[in-house]
Design an enzyme around this catalytic site. Structure first.
Site, short mmCIF file in Angstrom:
data_model
loop_
_atom_site.label_atom_id
_atom_site.label_comp_id
_atom_site.label_asym_id
_atom_site.label_seq_id
_atom_site.Cartn_x
_atom_site.Cartn_y
_atom_site.Cartn_z
N GLU A 273 -2.40 7.98 7.56
CA GLU A 273 -3.52 9.09 6.85
C GLU A 273 -4.23 9.10 7.90
O GLU A 273 -4.57 9.21 8.62
CB GLU A 273 -4.37 7.23 5.82
CG GLU A 273 -2.92 7.35 4.56
CD GLU A 273 -4.10 6.59 4.23
OE1 GLU A 273 -5.82 6.44 4.01
OE2 GLU A 273 -3.81 5.63 3.29
N LYS B 189 0.77 -1.08 -0.09
CA LYS B 189 0.18 0.32 0.07
C LYS B 189 1.20 1.44 0.23
O LYS B 189 0.68 1.76 -0.78
CB LYS B 189 -0.67 -0.10 1.05
CG LYS B 189 -2.04 -1.02 1.45
CD LYS B 189 -2.76 -1.46 -0.16
CE LYS B 189 -2.85 -3.34 -0.60
NZ LYS B 189 -2.89 -3.26 -1.08
N HIS C 272 -16.00 -4.92 6.13
CA HIS C 272 -15.14 -4.83 4.90
C HIS C 272 -15.42 -6.25 3.87
O HIS C 272 -15.14 -6.12 3.08
CB HIS C 272 -13.74 -5.84 5.22
CG HIS C 272 -13.05 -3.95 5.99
ND1 HIS C 272 -12.81 -2.95 5.85
CD2 HIS C 272 -12.79 -4.04 8.02
CE1 HIS C 272 -13.17 -1.55 6.74
NE2 HIS C 272 -12.59 -2.96 7.76
N ARG D 63 -7.19 -8.13 -10.10
CA ARG D 63 -7.54 -9.24 -10.79
C ARG D 63 -9.42 -9.05 -11.19
O ARG D 63 -9.11 -7.42 -10.98
CB ARG D 63 -7.66 -9.85 -8.94
CG ARG D 63 -8.27 -8.95 -8.13
CD ARG D 63 -8.76 -9.86 -6.64
NE ARG D 63 -10.29 -9.31 -6.47
CZ ARG D 63 -9.93 -8.38 -5.30
NH1 ARG D 63 -8.43 -8.46 -4.70
NH2 ARG D 63 -10.54 -7.30 -4.57
C1 MV4 Z 1 -9.80 4.65 4.96
C2 MV4 Z 1 -10.98 5.00 5.71
C3 MV4 Z 1 -10.99 6.67 6.33
N1 MV4 Z 1 -10.46 7.33 5.73
N2 MV4 Z 1 -8.97 5.31 4.52
C4 MV4 Z 1 -10.96 -0.15 4.74
C5 MV4 Z 1 -10.32 -1.29 4.11
C6 MV4 Z 1 -8.80 -0.45 2.96
N3 MV4 Z 1 -9.23 -0.95 1.85
C7 MV4 Z 1 -9.09 0.69 3.07
N4 MV4 Z 1 -10.41 1.38 4.23
C8 MV4 Z 1 -10.66 2.53 4.85
N5 MV4 Z 1 -9.27 2.90 4.34
C9 MV4 Z 1 -9.11 6.43 5.24
N6 MV4 Z 1 -8.01 7.52 5.36
C10 MV4 Z 1 -12.32 4.00 5.94
C11 MV4 Z 1 -11.85 2.74 4.90
C12 MV4 Z 1 -13.17 2.01 5.37
C13 MV4 Z 1 -13.34 1.07 4.49
C14 MV4 Z 1 -13.50 1.78 3.06
C15 MV4 Z 1 -13.84 1.34 1.72
C16 MV4 Z 1 -14.74 0.14 2.45
C17 MV4 Z 1 -15.47 -0.22 3.05
C18 MV4 Z 1 -15.04 0.72 4.56
C19 MV4 Z 1 -15.05 0.75 5.80
C20 MV4 Z 1 -14.37 0.65 6.94
C21 MV4 Z 1 -13.09 1.67 6.23
#
Ligand code: MV4
Length: 514
Positions: A210, A126, A245, A302
């Site tokens: 972040e 990442k 998630h 993917r």
């Molecule tokens: C975040 C966020 C809020 N702020 N980054 C969750 C899994 C990973 N792919 C990144 N994720 C998140 N990153 C910042 N800076 C909130 C999430 C997140 C989320 C993102 C996409 C779909 C569902 C989610 C559920 C909880 C938190």
């Protein structure tokens, strides 16, 4: 016998599908349409699975646990050698995003239906992906691009961006090793536990920071690139409805994305993909905030579970194009002409008991009625007699609908879910029915946090089993009374039998009959 000349030029003649379930079937279907022979692989648990029967050939690759079968690269390569396959499609999950496997396939002289191993590696970390994105001018969430040394540095960084901040695992994805931190005094412990979780999950304790984005949507952009330098985007998918998630419902397009925003996010996704040297189908994940600001999160290298909604609104068969691209074909599309038309929604039908906190359910499918009719697509991996165990992912099938507008698509999904009957295991059907009936879901005004807050109320409105039984008996009695009344008045008119009357009565009462 096929008579078309278009696909006769394909360099792939036999493709091995290194997966199981619905996605294996999806790939086998694409192969058949392209005139390519297919090879299934299967574990002992899947000897009688649909994907095994539908493929032209099948090879056993070991015991039920994935670690001894679907995750063993050597076994899969052996199967390819033995059957004379010339290409490998990994589907999603399992080995699909393992750089070493993409490389091993290539080194075995086979065609890998996916991105170059180097692009998988570039997007796998990442922090590396963030560095690459920043260099390509792609907006990312404010934060660091390298791992934190210690809590002192974490505190300094958090101070510059302002609380709340989010700690994330560099090797992560899918939310593991993530911690929201609201103030400086929480930072030390949060960092320690994030590092511990990251080490456990990924064998790497690197964690970075972040700024925490509150209440965004999850919007992702599908990209498709060929080996001749063409990179296109196919618009967005809205994936905010998720729990722990795990995405539950996906749509294309997103109610929050205007044509102008789509063009900007699409260009951003294309820039990120180009920067990674990307080829084939991929997805750039973004957070989209209330003010229309978007931030690149990560790229999934993917084909994704939710690809059908994009296929339905663009008319482009993503899996066929994955295979054609791997065979060296040129994409014949023009970006300006790829415009989403209508609305598609996907519900993931899982063997999880909604009424018991989504507890995994196991058993044998004893009865299955698959919805059909206008605008309905079923991408499934089950049939009557299928055993649903705990070895693999609980997703049984995807129910996907297409209609002219979002409202019509929700109505259509509701109708299709009413038609769906699965017996033998508990499923997520009732959850999806409730969602299609929910006013907030219909309004579309939701975020990634919405579902988990909504779930208690969504489960609470379910009547008890006893209430349901009483209501069904009452409905059946009413139906019988009506039937007798009709019989008395019109002896010449045929009246529905008991089962039909029960069904209709239950429908009038708004009850689900299974
Ligand atoms: C975040 C966020 C809020 N702020 N980054 C969750 C899994 C990973 N792919 C990144 N994720 C998140 N990153 C910042 N800076 C909130 C999430 C997140 C989320 C993102 C996409 C779909 C569902 C989610 C559920 C909880 C938190």
């Amino acid at each position: 016998m096929r008579t078309t000349s278009l696909t006769d030029r394909l360099v792939i003649s036999k493709l091995l599908v290194a997966n199981r379930g619905e996605i294996a079937l999806r790939v086998i279907r694409a192969c058949r349409e392209l005139g390519i022979a297919s090879v299934a692989v299967y574990s002992d648990a899947d000897a009688r699975a649909l994907h095994v029967r539908e493929a032209d050939e099948a090879v056993n690759i070991g015991p039920a646990p994935a670690a001894q079968s679907y995750l063993v690269g050597e076994r899969i390569l052996d199967a390819a050698r033995r059957t004379g396959a010339d290409a490998v499609h990994p589907g999603y999950g399992f080995l699909s995003e393992r750089e070493w496997f993409a490389r091993a396939v290539r080194e075995a002289g086979l065609i890998w239906v996916g991105p170059p191993a180097e692009a998988i590696a570039a997007m796998g970390s990442k922090t590396a992906a963030r560095t690459l994105a920043v260099a390509a001018g792609v907006p990312v969430v404010p934060g660091t691009t390298s791992a934190l040394r210690d809590a002192v540095e974490a505190r300094e960084v958090a101070e510059t961006f302002g609380y709340p901040v989010l700690l994330k695992a560099a090797a992560g994805g899918g939310g593991k090793g993530m911690r929201v931190v609201h103030s400086a005094d929480e930072l030390h412990d949060a960092l320690a536990s994030a590092q511990r979780e990251a080490l456990n999950a990924f064998g790497d304790d690197a964690v970075y920071v972040e700024k925490y984005i509150d209440g965004p949507r999850h919007v992702e952009i599908q990209v498709l690139g060929d080996t001749h330098g063409t990179m296109l985007h196919l618009g967005e998918r809205e994936c905010s409805v998720q729990r722990r998630h795990q995405k539950m419902i996906e749509e294309a397009p997103s109610i929050a994305v205007t044509p102008e925003l789509r063009a900007r996010m699409g260009a951003t996704a294309v820039a990120a993909a180009r920067a990674a040297g990307y080829v084939n189908a991929g997805t750039c994940e973004f957070l989209l905030d209330r003010n229309g600001n978007y931030y690149f999160l990560e790229m999934n290298t993917r084909i994704q579970v939710e690809h059908p909604v994009t296929e339905l609104v663009t008319g482009i068969d993503l899996v066929q194009w994955q295979i054609r691209i791997a065979g060296g074909e040129r994409l014949p599309f023009v970006q300006e002409l790829i415009v989403p038309r209508g609305w598609a929604i996907e519900c993931r039908i899982t063997s999880e008991d909604f009424q018991n906190g989504f507890l995994p359910s196991t058993g044998r499918i004893t009865s299955l009625h698959i919805p059909s009719g206008p605008g309905v697509r079923w991408d499934g991996g089950i049939e009557v007699g299928s055993d649903v165990g705990l070895f693999y992912d609980p997703m049984l099938a995807k129910l996907i609908v297409y209609a002219g507008t979002r409202d019509a698509a929700i109505d259509r999904m509701h109708r299709a879910l009413l038609e769906l009957q699965i017996e033998g295991v508990e499923t997520s059907r009732e959850f999806h029915l409730r969602m299609m009936e929910d006013a907030e879901f219909r309004s579309g005004d939701i975020t990634i946090q919405w579902l988990e807050a909504k779930l208690p109320a969504l489960s609470a409105i379910l009547p008890s089993a006893n209430d349901l039984r009483a209501a069904v008996i009452a409905a059946a009695l009413m139906a019988e009374r009506d039937r007798n009344a009709v019989r008395a008045a019109r002896p010449d008119v045929s009246t529905p039998d008991g089962a039909t009357a029960w069904h209709r009565a239950a429908r009038v009462e708004g009850l689900r009959t299974a």
